[in-house]
Design an enzyme around this catalytic site. Structure first.
Site, PDB file in Angstrom:
ATOM      1  N   HIS A 116      11.515  37.862  41.744  1.00  9.57           N
ATOM      2  CA  HIS A 116      12.880  38.268  41.386  1.00  9.57           C
ATOM      3  C   HIS A 116      13.940  37.436  42.088  1.00  9.57           C
ATOM      4  O   HIS A 116      14.893  36.986  41.461  1.00  9.57           O
ATOM      5  CB  HIS A 116      13.043  39.740  41.741  1.00  9.57           C
ATOM      6  CG  HIS A 116      14.421  40.283  41.493  1.00  9.57           C
ATOM      7  ND1 HIS A 116      14.981  40.328  40.235  1.00  9.57           N
ATOM      8  CD2 HIS A 116      15.354  40.815  42.342  1.00  9.57           C
ATOM      9  CE1 HIS A 116      16.194  40.863  40.308  1.00  9.57           C
ATOM     10  NE2 HIS A 116      16.439  41.150  41.579  1.00  9.57           N
ATOM     11  N   ARG A 120      15.696  40.364  50.984  1.00  6.50           N
ATOM     12  CA  ARG A 120      17.110  40.674  50.702  1.00  6.50           C
ATOM     13  C   ARG A 120      17.310  42.161  50.405  1.00  6.50           C
ATOM     14  O   ARG A 120      16.543  42.762  49.653  1.00  6.50           O
ATOM     15  CB  ARG A 120      17.581  39.859  49.497  1.00  6.50           C
ATOM     16  CG  ARG A 120      18.970  40.217  49.040  1.00  6.50           C
ATOM     17  CD  ARG A 120      19.412  39.349  47.887  1.00  6.50           C
ATOM     18  NE  ARG A 120      18.603  39.519  46.718  1.00  6.50           N
ATOM     19  CZ  ARG A 120      18.824  40.423  45.763  1.00  6.50           C
ATOM     20  NH1 ARG A 120      19.823  41.284  45.881  1.00  6.50           N
ATOM     21  NH2 ARG A 120      18.050  40.485  44.708  1.00  6.50           N
TER      22      ARG A 120
HETATM   23  C1  SIN Z   1      18.388  45.626  40.307  1.00  9.60           C
HETATM   24  O1  SIN Z   1      19.277  46.010  39.557  1.00  9.60           O
HETATM   25  O2  SIN Z   1      17.403  46.292  40.599  1.00  9.60           O
HETATM   26  C2  SIN Z   1      18.491  44.261  40.897  1.00  9.60           C
HETATM   27  C3  SIN Z   1      19.627  44.206  41.819  1.00  9.60           C
HETATM   28  C4  SIN Z   1      19.370  43.150  42.862  1.00  9.60           C
HETATM   29  O3  SIN Z   1      18.523  42.288  42.683  1.00  9.60           O
HETATM   30  O4  SIN Z   1      20.006  43.219  43.907  1.00  9.60           O
END
Ligand code: SIN
Length: 549
Positions: free
Chosen positions: A355, A390
């Site tokens: 991600h 993060r």
């Molecule tokens: C999410 O909406 O879960 C992703 C937000 C992020 O990556 O901070």
């Protein structure tokens, strides 16, 4: 799409590469400061990762919140690798960054009191995520900033690849070699664009892995370009896997549809095929534990699940109700329904996917990389804000904060510029090898890793076929080469770090070891050799750049 020659932009003070939140905000702020700026982007303007972001922006705005809590939550999620000073700056400047966005016209979701509605995501001890149009926060940020950019008449080169940095004999960056991308990814003959500064805002490298929430363009181009330009990179092994992308079937590859953590923030829970909850007992915050914890818990759960049930779990949001889901998560509801699932009536299948890349080009929060003339902001940069993992919704916030600071630095003084010399012809990777590379990265350097797997990955990467020197490049070659460079550094770092911490989980070294509270910092020598140093947390700082007024 035009393949016409690029019009000379020799008057640009600054070239900004990338058009996500960080790149757009940098360009808007530079334009406001009177600098001549050109934005270069691989796709159409605003097509970066930001546009896909669902959750929102973290900032201390609620009456019960305090900067110290946001700092603390960020440090806890970062598992001992955050730069405390950078985190404090991020938290202190986040509310102003959100205010700037609103001044530029962003329409945020508001509560009954007329203030921005705040929600919670994993690892946050308070509701502090602002959002827009329910789950379309990134789209609103992109709409706002592309509008602001156009209103200021900033020059934009769309469908244009940054091939390499132009450098002086003493290593300063004084522009870019760029190539217009034609039909089928063919590249026009590269041209030189001179500038006083180059700001990389190219996003992350989620596409190193076979399944990711990142869009197709997240191929690590900026990290690879910066390494070739002499910059250092850090924390590259810290790749965050989001616990919940919509599971699209066995072996799904490429960009996957995210199901925002905010859905769990509003009460949805992870369950197994029998409806039993997975997270209680694994972390005190259960489904709202930091992301590395939830993804690792899912991976551990699946490893022990019966055969046939090992590739996904389920997200149960039924109790939120159809009306609430439609109001708060309209995009997610639509996407799930079009994939054949109705979250209001049934749990939806989800799995972790790559991600966010916490590491990247070593930079301070002003974007300085230590290479004169070269700056990095947003996901491409590693400022120490994220450490080993993060905190949710700190990414767009960081992009905006760093962009504003970088623009202020370049508004105050520009690097000297100079005359470029011919650079070496970099090795090019055969794009036919890309799929094997990404499958191997997912298998051996994914949520859990070990020395044996990483050693196999390193050997596979070393054996990837190179193209003959001087052969014509296309976009697929540029991207495969960048992915290969990044994967090679990532693999070396993951192999070296003999512990588990944050996003880096070694099954053969499961403990977090105090002596590994260091950051791994890498550079390439001109022949492509990789050099790594370990630096205690807090001492990692790019060498200050020499600037002239
Ligand atoms: C999410 O909406 O879960 C992703 C937000 C992020 O990556 O901070």
């Amino acid at each position: 799409m035009s393949t016409a020659a690029i019009r000379p932009l020799s008057s640009s003070d600054v070239l900004v590469v990338g058009s996500g939140a960080a790149g757009l905000m940098t360009a808007v702020a530079l334009a406001d400061a009177g600098r001549a700026v050109t934005v270069i982007t691989k796709g159409a303007l605003g097509e970066g990762s930001t546009a896909w972001a669902q959750g929102g922006l973290a900032a201390v705005l609620g009456p019960d919140d305090r900067a110290g809590l946001h700092v603390q939550d960020t440090l806890v999620a970062g598992a001992g690798l955050c730069g405390v000073e950078a985190v404090r700056t991020l938290v202190a400047e986040a509310p102003a960054a959100v205010a700037t966005l609103r001044e530029l016209g962003a329409v945020l979701d508001l509560g009954r009191d007329g203030c921005p509605a705040l929600t919670r995501e994993g690892g946050h001890s308070r509701d502090r995520i602002v959002h827009a149009d329910g789950d379309a926060s990134g789209a609103e940020v992109t709409r706002t900033l592309t509008g602001a950019l156009r209103a200021r008449g900033v020059a934009v080169l769309e469908h244009t690849a940054a091939v390499d940095a132009l450098r002086t004999a003493d290593g300063r960056v004084v522009g870019l070699r760029v190539a217009r991308i034609g039909p089928g990814g063919a590249l026009a003959k590269p041209e030189e664009l001179r500038s006083r500064a180059v700001v990389l805002a190219t996003g992350g490298f989620g596409q190193v892995f076979s399944a990711t929430s990142s869009p197709a363009g997240a191929t690590g181009d900026g990290v690879a370009l910066a390494l070739r330009a002499g910059a250092e990179v850090a924390d590259v092994e810290m790749v965050q896997f989001h616990p919940t992308v919509l599971w699209a079937g066995p072996g799904a590859e490429g960009q996957q549809m995210l199901v925002s953590e905010a859905v769990r923030g509003e009460g949805a829970v992870l369950v197994d095929a029998g409806g039993r909850r997975i997270m209680p007992g694994r972390h005190p915050l259960a489904d709202l534990a930091p992301r590395d914890v939830v993804s690792a818990a899912i991976a551990a759960f699946l490893a022990e699940a019966p055969p046939g049930e090992r590739d996904h779990v389920w997200l149960d949001a039924r109790h939120l109700g159809a009306d609430h889901l439609a109001r708060r998560f309209p995009g997610i509801l639509r996407a799930c329904r079009s994939a054949g699932y109705d979250p209001a009536r049934e749990p939806v299948p989800v799995a972790p996917a790559a991600h966010y890349t916490c590491g990247g080009v070593l930079a301070d929060l002003d974007g300085g990389t230590g290479v004169p003339g070269l700056y990095a902001v947003g996901e491409v940069a590693c400022t120490g804000v994220h450490g080993a993992n993060r905190l949710a919704s700190n990414s767009i916030t960081e992009g905006l904060v760093a962009a504003r600071r970088c623009a202020a630095t370049l508004a105050a003084a520009l690097p000297s510029g100079g005359v470029p010399v011919a650079g070496p012809n970099p090795v090019a990777i055969d794009p036919g090898a890309r799929r094997a590379m990404t499958l191997a990265a997912s298998r051996f350097a994914g949520i859990v890793r070990d020395s044996a797997g990483l050693t196999r990955l390193a050997a596979a990467l070393a054996a990837v076929p190179r193209l003959p020197a001087g052969c014509a490049q296309d976009l697929a070659t540029l991207e495969a080469t960048a992915l290969h460079t990044v994967a090679t550094v990532l693999c070396a770092a993951a192999l070296a770090r003999e512990e588990s911490r944050g996003c880096h989980r070694r099954t053969d070294a499961p403990a977090t070891r105090p002596e590994w509270r260091v950051r791994l910092v890498h550079r390439l020598d001109p022949a492509g050799g990789l050099h790594t140093r370990t630096v205690p947390v807090g001492n990692v700082r790019p060498v200050p750049e020499h600037v002239v007024a």
